[in-house]
Scaffold this motif. Structure first.
Motif, PDB file in Angstrom:
ATOM      1  N   LEU A  54     -51.461 -21.754  35.293  1.00  0.00           N
ATOM      2  CA  LEU A  54     -50.558 -22.342  36.280  1.00  0.00           C
ATOM      3  C   LEU A  54     -49.740 -23.470  35.653  1.00  0.00           C
ATOM      4  CD1 LEU A  54     -49.497 -22.441  39.167  1.00  0.00           C
ATOM      5  CD2 LEU A  54     -51.498 -23.825  39.790  1.00  0.00           C
ATOM      6  N   LYS A  55     -50.384 -24.313  34.860  1.00  0.00           N
ATOM      7  CA  LYS A  55     -49.678 -25.409  34.191  1.00  0.00           C
ATOM      8  C   LYS A  55     -48.601 -24.871  33.255  1.00  0.00           C
ATOM      9  CE  LYS A  55     -53.542 -28.665  34.251  1.00  0.00           C
ATOM     10  NZ  LYS A  55     -54.577 -29.325  33.426  1.00  0.00           N
ATOM     11  N   ALA A  56     -48.923 -23.838  32.498  1.00  0.00           N
ATOM     12  CA  ALA A  56     -47.948 -23.280  31.549  1.00  0.00           C
ATOM     13  C   ALA A  56     -46.730 -22.722  32.271  1.00  0.00           C
ATOM     14  CB  ALA A  56     -48.606 -22.194  30.693  1.00  0.00           C
ATOM     15  N   GLU A  57     -46.944 -22.001  33.348  1.00  0.00           N
ATOM     16  CA  GLU A  57     -45.821 -21.426  34.102  1.00  0.00           C
ATOM     17  C   GLU A  57     -44.957 -22.517  34.732  1.00  0.00           C
ATOM     18  OE1 GLU A  57     -44.724 -18.465  34.011  1.00  0.00           O
ATOM     19  OE2 GLU A  57     -46.451 -17.330  33.270  1.00  0.00           O
ATOM     20  N   LEU A  58     -45.598 -23.521  35.322  1.00  0.00           N
ATOM     21  CA  LEU A  58     -44.827 -24.595  35.950  1.00  0.00           C
ATOM     22  C   LEU A  58     -44.113 -25.434  34.898  1.00  0.00           C
ATOM     23  CD1 LEU A  58     -43.934 -25.941  38.549  1.00  0.00           C
ATOM     24  CD2 LEU A  58     -46.001 -27.357  38.449  1.00  0.00           C
ATOM     25  N   ASP A  59     -44.765 -25.714  33.784  1.00  0.00           N
ATOM     26  CA  ASP A  59     -44.122 -26.480  32.716  1.00  0.00           C
ATOM     27  C   ASP A  59     -42.874 -25.769  32.195  1.00  0.00           C
ATOM     28  OD1 ASP A  59     -46.031 -28.474  32.909  1.00  0.00           O
ATOM     29  OD2 ASP A  59     -47.139 -27.846  31.115  1.00  0.00           O
ATOM     30  N   ALA A  60     -42.956 -24.461  32.039  1.00  0.00           N
ATOM     31  CA  ALA A  60     -41.799 -23.694  31.569  1.00  0.00           C
ATOM     32  C   ALA A  60     -40.652 -23.766  32.566  1.00  0.00           C
ATOM     33  CB  ALA A  60     -42.196 -22.242  31.313  1.00  0.00           C
ATOM     34  N   LEU A  61     -40.982 -23.673  33.841  1.00  0.00           N
ATOM     35  CA  LEU A  61     -39.952 -23.755  34.882  1.00  0.00           C
ATOM     36  C   LEU A  61     -39.326 -25.149  34.915  1.00  0.00           C
ATOM     37  CD1 LEU A  61     -40.461 -22.400  38.475  1.00  0.00           C
ATOM     38  CD2 LEU A  61     -39.143 -24.423  38.022  1.00  0.00           C
ATOM     39  N   LEU A  62     -40.143 -26.183  34.873  1.00  0.00           N
ATOM     40  CA  LEU A  62     -39.634 -27.549  34.975  1.00  0.00           C
ATOM     41  C   LEU A  62     -38.877 -27.991  33.725  1.00  0.00           C
ATOM     42  CD1 LEU A  62     -42.572 -29.362  36.802  1.00  0.00           C
ATOM     43  CD2 LEU A  62     -40.499 -28.326  37.779  1.00  0.00           C
ATOM     44  N   ALA A  63     -39.125 -27.340  32.595  1.00  0.00           N
ATOM     45  CA  ALA A  63     -38.390 -27.671  31.370  1.00  0.00           C
ATOM     46  C   ALA A  63     -36.883 -27.467  31.559  1.00  0.00           C
ATOM     47  CB  ALA A  63     -38.906 -26.827  30.199  1.00  0.00           C
ATOM     48  N   GLU A  64     -36.501 -26.520  32.425  1.00  0.00           N
ATOM     49  CA  GLU A  64     -35.084 -26.287  32.718  1.00  0.00           C
ATOM     50  C   GLU A  64     -34.459 -27.481  33.432  1.00  0.00           C
ATOM     51  OE1 GLU A  64     -34.447 -22.607  34.869  1.00  0.00           O
ATOM     52  OE2 GLU A  64     -36.308 -21.802  34.033  1.00  0.00           O
ATOM     53  N   TYR A  65     -35.255 -28.213  34.181  1.00  0.00           N
ATOM     54  CA  TYR A  65     -34.759 -29.321  35.006  1.00  0.00           C
ATOM     55  C   TYR A  65     -34.887 -30.688  34.333  1.00  0.00           C
ATOM     56  CZ  TYR A  65     -35.217 -25.839  38.770  1.00  0.00           C
ATOM     57  OH  TYR A  65     -35.128 -24.724  39.553  1.00  0.00           O
ATOM     58  N   ASP A  66     -35.879 -30.830  33.467  1.00  0.00           N
ATOM     59  CA  ASP A  66     -36.195 -32.130  32.886  1.00  0.00           C
ATOM     60  C   ASP A  66     -35.010 -32.706  32.115  1.00  0.00           C
ATOM     61  OD1 ASP A  66     -37.919 -34.313  32.356  1.00  0.00           O
ATOM     62  OD2 ASP A  66     -38.363 -33.487  30.373  1.00  0.00           O
ATOM     63  N   HIS A  67     -34.699 -33.968  32.389  1.00  0.00           N
ATOM     64  CA  HIS A  67     -33.615 -34.698  31.741  1.00  0.00           C
ATOM     65  C   HIS A  67     -32.276 -33.962  31.826  1.00  0.00           C
ATOM     66  CE1 HIS A  67     -36.975 -37.080  30.301  1.00  0.00           C
ATOM     67  NE2 HIS A  67     -36.087 -38.048  30.141  1.00  0.00           N
TER      68      HIS A  67
END
Length: 123
Positions: A54-67
Motif C-alpha cells: 500500500l505504501k509503495a502504490e501511494l508513494d508512486a501516486l503522490l510522487a506526481e504531486y510532490d513539489h
C-alpha cells in the motif's frame, strides 16, 4: 472486517480558480494523506494487506504531486485542485491499483493543515 491504514505526506502549491479570496493566489500546503483499505479476509500467514504494498502504490501516486503546482497538472485541468478534488482523485487512482477480490479502498483523507481535512469515500 479489517481496516489497514497508512499516512503519507507531500508538499505542493495550488491556486483556486474562481475563488473569491486569498486562495485564488498561488500558495502551498504540506498535505497529509491517510488511506484506509478494508479486507474481510487474511492470507495464510494472517495478513490482510502488506503495508509495504500500500505504501509503495501511494508513494508512486503522490510522487506526481510532490513539489509541483497542482493547478498545472492534467488531473486538475477540469476541476480545481481543492482538498475535496484531491481526495477524490487519489481515492480513484489508488482504488484502480489496490482493489481486488478481498481488498477495497474505503476512504482517503486529505489534510491541508493540522486543523483542516476532508475525507472522500464511495458507497
Amino acid at each position: 472486517m479489517f481496516e489497514i491504514e497508512i499516512d503519507r505526506s507531500f508538499s505542493a502549491a495550488h491556486q483556486l480558480r474562481g475563488y473569491n479570496g486569498d486562495c485564488c493566489k498561488l500558495h502551498g500546503h504540506n498535505y497529509k494523506i491517510t488511506v484506509t483499505v478494508r479486507s474481510s479476509e487474511l492470507d495464510e500467514i494472517g495478513i490482510a494487506l502488506d503495508f509495504k504494498k500500500l505504501k509503495a502504490e501511494l508513494d508512486a501516486l503522490l510522487a506526481e504531486y510532490d513539489h509541483s503546482n497542482l493547478s498545472e497538472l492534467a488531473d486538475f485541468q477540469a476541476v480545481n485542485p481543492t482538498s475535496e478534488n484531491l481526495a477524490r482523485t487519489i481515492y480513484r487512482k489508488i482504488s484502480e491499483k489496490m482493489n481486488s477480490g478481498t481488498i477495497r479502498v474505503h476512504r482517503v483523507r486529505v489534510g491541508e493543515s493540522d486543523h483542516s481535512a476532508v475525507t472522500y469515500f464511495e458507497d
